[in-house]
Structure formats: structure tokens, C-alpha cells
Motif scaffolding. Structure first.
Motif, mmCIF file in Angstrom:
data_model
loop_
_atom_site.group_PDB
_atom_site.id
_atom_site.type_symbol
_atom_site.label_atom_id
_atom_site.label_comp_id
_atom_site.label_asym_id
_atom_site.label_seq_id
_atom_site.Cartn_x
_atom_site.Cartn_y
_atom_site.Cartn_z
ATOM 1 N N TYR A 190 -10.474 -28.861 -49.433
ATOM 2 C CA TYR A 190 -11.318 -28.093 -48.510
ATOM 3 C C TYR A 190 -12.354 -28.974 -47.830
ATOM 4 N N ASP A 191 -12.744 -30.060 -48.487
ATOM 5 C CA ASP A 191 -13.661 -31.003 -47.846
ATOM 6 C C ASP A 191 -13.029 -31.602 -46.592
ATOM 7 N N ARG A 192 -11.772 -31.930 -46.682
ATOM 8 C CA ARG A 192 -11.074 -32.496 -45.525
ATOM 9 C C ARG A 192 -11.050 -31.494 -44.370
ATOM 10 N N PHE A 193 -10.760 -30.244 -44.683
ATOM 11 C CA PHE A 193 -10.730 -29.207 -43.652
ATOM 12 C C PHE A 193 -12.115 -29.030 -43.028
ATOM 13 N N ILE A 194 -13.141 -28.944 -43.864
ATOM 14 C CA ILE A 194 -14.508 -28.706 -43.380
ATOM 15 C C ILE A 194 -14.966 -29.843 -42.471
ATOM 16 N N LEU A 195 -14.745 -31.074 -42.889
ATOM 17 C CA LEU A 195 -15.177 -32.219 -42.085
ATOM 18 C C LEU A 195 -14.425 -32.296 -40.762
ATOM 19 N N SER A 196 -13.171 -31.864 -40.763
ATOM 20 C CA SER A 196 -12.374 -31.918 -39.535
ATOM 21 C C SER A 196 -12.741 -30.802 -38.563
ATOM 22 N N GLN A 197 -13.295 -29.708 -39.074
ATOM 23 C CA GLN A 197 -13.582 -28.540 -38.243
ATOM 24 C C GLN A 197 -14.995 -28.530 -37.671
ATOM 25 N N PHE A 198 -15.945 -29.098 -38.413
ATOM 26 C CA PHE A 198 -17.358 -28.930 -38.058
ATOM 27 C C PHE A 198 -18.057 -30.278 -37.935
ATOM 28 N N LYS A 199 -18.711 -30.498 -36.833
ATOM 29 C CA LYS A 199 -19.328 -31.802 -36.568
ATOM 30 C C LYS A 199 -20.737 -31.905 -37.136
ATOM 31 N N ASN A 200 -21.387 -30.783 -37.424
ATOM 32 C CA ASN A 200 -22.783 -30.806 -37.854
ATOM 33 C C ASN A 200 -22.972 -30.555 -39.346
ATOM 34 N N VAL A 201 -21.891 -30.533 -40.108
ATOM 35 C CA VAL A 201 -21.989 -30.227 -41.528
ATOM 36 C C VAL A 201 -22.203 -31.504 -42.342
ATOM 37 N N LYS A 202 -22.966 -31.367 -43.427
ATOM 38 C CA LYS A 202 -23.075 -32.401 -44.443
ATOM 39 C C LYS A 202 -22.621 -31.783 -45.759
ATOM 40 N N VAL A 203 -21.689 -32.453 -46.434
ATOM 41 C CA VAL A 203 -21.042 -31.885 -47.611
ATOM 42 C C VAL A 203 -21.469 -32.638 -48.868
ATOM 43 N N HIS A 204 -21.861 -31.876 -49.885
ATOM 44 C CA HIS A 204 -22.062 -32.408 -51.233
ATOM 45 C C HIS A 204 -20.926 -31.849 -52.086
ATOM 46 N N SER A 205 -20.149 -32.733 -52.664
ATOM 47 C CA SER A 205 -18.942 -32.323 -53.359
ATOM 48 C C SER A 205 -19.038 -32.760 -54.818
ATOM 49 N N ILE A 206 -18.896 -31.814 -55.740
ATOM 50 C CA ILE A 206 -19.059 -32.135 -57.154
ATOM 51 C C ILE A 206 -17.842 -31.703 -57.957
ATOM 52 N N ASP A 207 -17.604 -32.428 -59.046
ATOM 53 C CA ASP A 207 -16.508 -32.093 -59.948
ATOM 54 C C ASP A 207 -16.819 -32.716 -61.296
ATOM 55 N N VAL A 208 -16.152 -32.227 -62.337
ATOM 56 C CA VAL A 208 -16.371 -32.755 -63.677
ATOM 57 C C VAL A 208 -15.443 -33.934 -63.963
ATOM 58 N N LYS A 209 -14.427 -34.154 -63.119
ATOM 59 C CA LYS A 209 -13.449 -35.218 -63.340
ATOM 60 C C LYS A 209 -13.789 -36.436 -62.492
ATOM 61 N N GLU A 210 -14.233 -37.500 -63.134
ATOM 62 C CA GLU A 210 -14.657 -38.696 -62.420
ATOM 63 C C GLU A 210 -13.491 -39.382 -61.725
ATOM 64 N N ASP A 211 -12.269 -39.329 -62.302
ATOM 65 C CA ASP A 211 -11.130 -39.985 -61.658
ATOM 66 C C ASP A 211 -10.793 -39.307 -60.326
ATOM 67 N N TYR A 212 -10.894 -37.983 -60.266
ATOM 68 C CA TYR A 212 -10.679 -37.280 -59.001
ATOM 69 C C TYR A 212 -11.751 -37.678 -57.985
ATOM 70 N N LEU A 213 -13.000 -37.786 -58.455
ATOM 71 C CA LEU A 213 -14.091 -38.150 -57.562
ATOM 72 C C LEU A 213 -13.904 -39.556 -56.991
ATOM 73 N N GLU A 214 -13.468 -40.477 -57.813
ATOM 74 C CA GLU A 214 -13.239 -41.839 -57.333
ATOM 75 C C GLU A 214 -12.136 -41.852 -56.281
ATOM 76 N N ASP A 215 -11.077 -41.104 -56.517
ATOM 77 C CA ASP A 215 -9.999 -41.011 -55.523
ATOM 78 C C ASP A 215 -10.530 -40.442 -54.212
ATOM 79 N N ASN A 216 -11.385 -39.417 -54.313
ATOM 80 C CA ASN A 216 -11.960 -38.801 -53.112
ATOM 81 C C ASN A 216 -12.881 -39.766 -52.376
#
Length: 274
Positions: A70-96
Motif C-alpha cells: 500500500y505504500d507503493r500505491f500511496i506514493l504513486s497516487q499522491f504527491k504531497n503525502v509523507k509516509v511513516h511505515s512500521i512493522d515488527v519484522k525487521e527483514d521486511y523493513l530492510e527489503d522495503n
């Protein structure tokens, strides 16, 4: 029939796409195409985000970002948004962080490891999304309160989860809810819990109704069972299977998107902080 567990399957896909940007793009496309919840969530985000984007900079919190779909969709759709994205899995976060590195550099998105049961933020957000996360957490109301506290007054909260009707898809041999803390929510239960967490104007809606559920069985459930049982040997049969069933499944997903389902195996709720 073998018992299905989503997390090992997701981790297997994460390993496959980890080092390839084009494979990850294909993976995002498949998630958005096959999973009906993405159709509903993107529709709401598109409608509400457009209004906020017209007013200037706004902030969104993705609570439980997973693959960053959903981060990819949000960033592609809206030019004025700033996203903070959190998860409990560090390996997923590193990939992101690797995949979104250009947007990280431009300070359009940041990724943080966080446990939602302990989450707190000095930042205040205009919008919080929590997609298919709450069903995994026993103390879900604490999470709702924590996320509510991160909202600005007038900000919106959007969640999606299996509904209590998803129990109909679980039996002794084949469970799609084995990793969940609860089967799912009814409209009444999710409304009561969100209100107890300090949110109001709750609007729940069942997803995966008659048409959407049939599409899910054909396009997701059966192929996942095959993939789990015979792994890569399932690829060739699926290459023959999908061109036949997918046009019908897409039509059924479209029907679900515009149907007021009296019941369904999924549910979303949109709420507001007064």
C-alpha cells in the motif's frame, strides 16, 4: 488436504523477490490483482487521499506495512503525502528500505521497527491504515488506542480484517485462520472496539461477499493449497489454470466492490478521531 499457514508462504515469496526490483513490481501487481481487499482499500485511499492531497502536505501511518504494497500505491497516487511505515519484522523493513530507497532519500517515506502493542509517536498523522493486522493480536483494543493517539483531531483510521464469517472457511484439515488471535470481526464488534478506543463515525462494510468469496476460492485458496502441497511443481498447472479462471474472477471482484454485502468473510471499517 494439508493445513495452510500464510506466514511461511509469505516468507517464501519474500525470499524470492528480495533481490530483484522487477520481480517485486510483478509481485505488487499480483497482490493488487488477486486480493480483493486491495481493491477495496485502494478505492477508499484514492477517494480520501485525493482530498487531503489538494490541501498540501499530509502524513499517513502504515501500521503493519508487510511488503509495502500500500505504500507503493500511496506514493504513486499522491504527491504531497509523507509516509511513516512500521512493522515488527525487521527483514521486511530492510527489503522495503532497499526497494523504496529513492523515496527514502527524498524523505517521502521512512520505515521503522515497532510493536503495535507498545507504539507511541510524537508525530500526529492525518490518516492511519492497519490492513490485515489486528486479527493477529490478542489485545487488539490496546493497538487501536495506540494508533488513535497518533491521529490528529479529525484524522481517519482505516482497518481491514477477516470477518467472523471467515470461520466458515476453517475446518479441522484446512485452516486459513490458524495464525490468528480471533476468527474475525462482526460489524457490531469492530464498531464497539473502535469506539472504545476513542474513535467515532465508524463505517463498517463486509468484503468478500458472495461474488468476492467465490473469486477468492478460485484464484487464491485452491492455488495456495497446490503451491503448499507440491511447491514449484504447481507452476505449470497454474499457467494453464489462471488464463481460464482469471477473467471470471476479476468480474466477480468488481461485482463485490460495488455490492452492499449483507455478509462476507472480510470486513473493513473507516473511523474518525473527533
Amino acid at each position: 488436504m494439508s493445513k495452510i499457514a500464510y506466514d511461511p508462504v509469505k516468507d517464501r515469496f519474500a525470499g524470492i523477490i528480495r533481490h530483484s526490483r522487477w520481480l517485486r513490481r510483478i509481485f505488487y501487481f499480483v497482490l493488487d490483482l488477486f486480493f480483493l481487499r486491495s481493491w477495496h482499500i485502494r478505492r477508499i485511499l484514492r477517494e480520501m487521499g485525493k482530498k487531503m492531497d489538494q490541501k498540501g502536505e499530509w502524513k499517513l501511518l502504515d501500521a503493519g506495512c508487510g511488503f509495502g504494497q500500500y505504500d507503493r500505491f500511496i506514493l504513486s497516487q499522491f504527491k504531497n503525502v509523507k509516509v511513516h511505515s512500521i512493522d515488527v519484522k525487521e527483514d521486511y523493513l530492510e527489503d522495503n528500505r532497499h526497494y523504496f530507497r529513492d523515496d527514502v532519500t527524498k524523505d517521502r517515506i521512512q520505515f521503522y521497527e515497532a510493536d503495535l502493542l507498545e507504539f507511541s509517536s510524537e508525530e500526529k498523522f492525518d490518516f492511519v491504515i492497519c490492513i490485515d493486522v489486528l486479527e493477529h493480536i490478542e489485545d487488539d483494543v490496546t493497538v487501536m488506542r495506540n494508533l488513535q493517539s497518533g491521529l490528529k483531531n479529525g484524522g481517519h483510521f482505516l482497518m481491514h480484517s477477516p470477518s467472523h464469517y471467515s470461520e466458515e472457511d476453517a475446518d479441522e484439515d484446512d485452516s486459513f485462520v490458524g495464525e490468528h488471535a480471533r476468527t474475525g470481526y462482526s460489524k457490531e464488534e469492530i464498531t464497539a472496539k473502535l469506539e472504545s478506543a476513542g474513535l467515532s463515525s465508524v463505517k463498517p462494510h463486509y468484503t468478500y461477499g458472495f461474488w468476492g468469496h467465490a473469486a477468492w476460492v478460485l484464484s487464491v485458496k485452491w492455488p495456495m493449497i497446490w503451491f503448499t502441497n507440491i511447491k514449484l511443481l504447481a507452476v505449470l498447472p497454474l499457467l494453464i489454470y489462471y488464463p481460464v479462471v482469471m477473467p471470471v474472477c476479476l468480474l466477480m471482484n468488481f461485482a463485490d466492490l460495488y455490492t452492499r454485502n449483507e455478509k462476507g468473510t472480510g470486513i473493513y471499517a473507516l473511523a474518525r478521531k473527533s
